[in-house]
Design an enzyme around this catalytic site. Structure first.
Site, mmCIF file in Angstrom:
data_model
loop_
_atom_site.group_PDB
_atom_site.id
_atom_site.type_symbol
_atom_site.label_atom_id
_atom_site.label_comp_id
_atom_site.label_asym_id
_atom_site.label_seq_id
_atom_site.Cartn_x
_atom_site.Cartn_y
_atom_site.Cartn_z
ATOM 1 N N GLY A 159 5.081 4.048 -9.190
ATOM 2 C CA GLY A 159 5.844 2.801 -9.371
ATOM 3 C C GLY A 159 4.927 1.588 -9.286
ATOM 4 O O GLY A 159 4.939 0.703 -10.161
ATOM 5 N N HIS A 160 4.099 1.566 -8.240
ATOM 6 C CA HIS A 160 3.135 0.461 -8.092
ATOM 7 C C HIS A 160 2.183 0.422 -9.294
ATOM 8 O O HIS A 160 1.867 -0.646 -9.823
ATOM 9 C CB HIS A 160 2.285 0.648 -6.832
ATOM 10 C CG HIS A 160 3.041 0.577 -5.532
ATOM 11 N ND1 HIS A 160 3.153 1.653 -4.684
ATOM 12 C CD2 HIS A 160 3.709 -0.428 -4.936
ATOM 13 C CE1 HIS A 160 3.845 1.301 -3.619
ATOM 14 N NE2 HIS A 160 4.205 0.042 -3.739
ATOM 15 N N MET A 167 11.024 6.051 -6.598
ATOM 16 C CA MET A 167 9.758 6.187 -5.866
ATOM 17 C C MET A 167 9.657 5.083 -4.837
ATOM 18 O O MET A 167 10.033 3.939 -5.100
ATOM 19 C CB MET A 167 8.582 6.093 -6.832
ATOM 20 C CG MET A 167 8.487 7.309 -7.702
ATOM 21 S SD MET A 167 7.076 7.174 -8.789
ATOM 22 C CE MET A 167 7.268 8.692 -9.697
ATOM 23 N N SER A 204 7.245 4.081 -0.991
ATOM 24 C CA SER A 204 6.261 4.497 0.023
ATOM 25 C C SER A 204 6.978 5.205 1.166
ATOM 26 O O SER A 204 6.428 6.116 1.781
ATOM 27 C CB SER A 204 5.519 3.278 0.559
ATOM 28 O OG SER A 204 4.962 2.556 -0.512
ATOM 29 N N GLN A 249 14.978 -8.781 -3.657
ATOM 30 C CA GLN A 249 13.662 -9.387 -3.403
ATOM 31 C C GLN A 249 13.145 -10.109 -4.652
ATOM 32 O O GLN A 249 12.537 -11.184 -4.550
ATOM 33 C CB GLN A 249 12.685 -8.303 -2.964
ATOM 34 C CG GLN A 249 11.258 -8.777 -2.809
ATOM 35 C CD GLN A 249 10.379 -7.735 -2.158
ATOM 36 O OE1 GLN A 249 10.356 -7.620 -0.945
ATOM 37 N NE2 GLN A 249 9.636 -6.977 -2.950
ATOM 38 N N GLN A 254 7.943 -9.363 7.865
ATOM 39 C CA GLN A 254 9.142 -8.998 7.110
ATOM 40 C C GLN A 254 9.845 -7.762 7.660
ATOM 41 O O GLN A 254 10.857 -7.329 7.123
ATOM 42 C CB GLN A 254 8.827 -8.810 5.627
ATOM 43 C CG GLN A 254 8.079 -7.542 5.286
ATOM 44 C CD GLN A 254 7.701 -7.510 3.822
ATOM 45 O OE1 GLN A 254 6.867 -8.302 3.363
ATOM 46 N NE2 GLN A 254 8.311 -6.625 3.058
ATOM 47 N N GLY A 262 0.806 -1.218 0.000
ATOM 48 C CA GLY A 262 0.000 0.000 0.000
ATOM 49 C C GLY A 262 0.838 1.266 0.000
ATOM 50 O O GLY A 262 2.020 1.228 -0.332
#
Ligand code: AMP
Length: 281
Positions: free
Chosen positions: A36-37, A186, A188, A155, A61, A31
């Site tokens: 980017g998302h 970018m 969050s 990741q 995590q 969220g």
């Protein structure tokens, strides 16, 4: 956009879609969505009949509880952005829904070398937590295609390994990093930076660009040192500023001029930990 909060409901709904030969693309997120998302949603929409996004701030995590507490939550805005992006399905589960048996891991994922280096080294347990949540999400969604951002380079490698361990025929699609105009990737976490800090944060991109420019066959330790010095001068506390084999993440000091290399940085600007990477050749 259809909203699901229960894993079983989403699973059943998607099963019907798959029976009707619909291809499913999946974009997992935590969220606090940004462009980017949305670029991942866009890629999925182009290649699938149904795009599923998930928003779940995964407690397992976060190796630093303060980071978890301060993780930005902007759910109303996220719903609006997903709707406008044409996302078909949002999965918005509770912690109990994802971890009905609790958040203590029942198993250990064999990630090998990947877990000992860079993010694996500086964030102990982080990738086990990532695997725990992604395995659960992939079992619920069972997508044909999974969309991940290159921004989280290691990741992407870990999740690719996880899909191999799971033996599921999921195609992993790695999408380019979207950046602010000054080069800052970018994220969050950028929401936690002041205007001034955002300007400083673009130093990370400048360091990676410098490494790309300076790369020459032979000893490359001096480039890494220069990256670190540049970060520290700008006020960062650096976890690492490294150059690694792009395929294995083996750290490289002597370059043969052939191997594909990636530059990777993780550094704190005050309380906020930022990561970024760039292909160097
Ligand atoms: P997160 O919400 O941070 O867990 O990220 C969800 C997905 O979005 C991950 O696959 C990230 O790699 C990807 N992502 C995050 N930031 C960016 C970005 N700047 N550009 C492209 N993808 C990104």
């Amino acid at each position: 956009m259809v909203l699901f909060k229960k894993a079983a409901d989403l699973s059943n709904w998607l099963e019907t879609q798959r029976k009707n030969k619909r291809r499913v693309g999946f974009v997992p997120t935590m969220g606090a969505l940004h462009a980017g998302h949305l670029s991942l949603i866009d890629s999925s929409k182009k290649e699938n009949d149904i795009t599923v996004a998930s928003i779940f701030v995964n407690p397992t995590q976060f190796n630093d509880p303060k980071d978890f507490e301060k993780y930005p939550v902007t759910i109303e805005k996220d719903l609006d952005l997903l709707e406008k992006a044409g996302c078909n399905v949002l999965f918005l589960p509770s912690v109990k829904e994802i971890y009905p048996k609790g958040t203590i891991s029942q198993k250990e994922y064999d990630l090998g070398f990947l877990e000992t280096v860079l993010e694996g080294k500086y964030r102990p347990g982080h990738f086990q937590g990532v695997c725990m949540v992604v395995e659960r999400l992939l079992n619920i969604v069972a997508p044909h295609n999974l969309y991940l951002g290159q921004k989280d380079y290691q990741q992407c490698m870990v999740i690719t390994r996880l899909t191999e361990l799971m033996g599921q025929p999921i195609r992993v699609n790695i999408c380019p990093t979207l950046r602010e105009s000054g080069g800052l990737a970018m994220s969050s976490r950028n929401m936690r930076l002041s205007e001034e800090e955002r300007k400083t944060a673009s130093t990370i991109y400048k360091c990676l660009s410098l490494a790309k420019e300076k790369l020459k066959p032979g000893n490359i330790a001096a480039i890494k040192k220069e990256m670190k010095t540049m970060l520290e001068k700008a006020g960062f506390k650096t976890d690492y500023a490294e150059i690694a084999d792009a395929r294995t993440l083996e750290l490289i000091n002597e370059w043969d001029g052939k191997r594909k290399l990636v530059g990777l940085i993780a550094a704190f600007l005050n309380e906020v930990r930022l990561i970024d990477n760039m292909m160097l050749n």
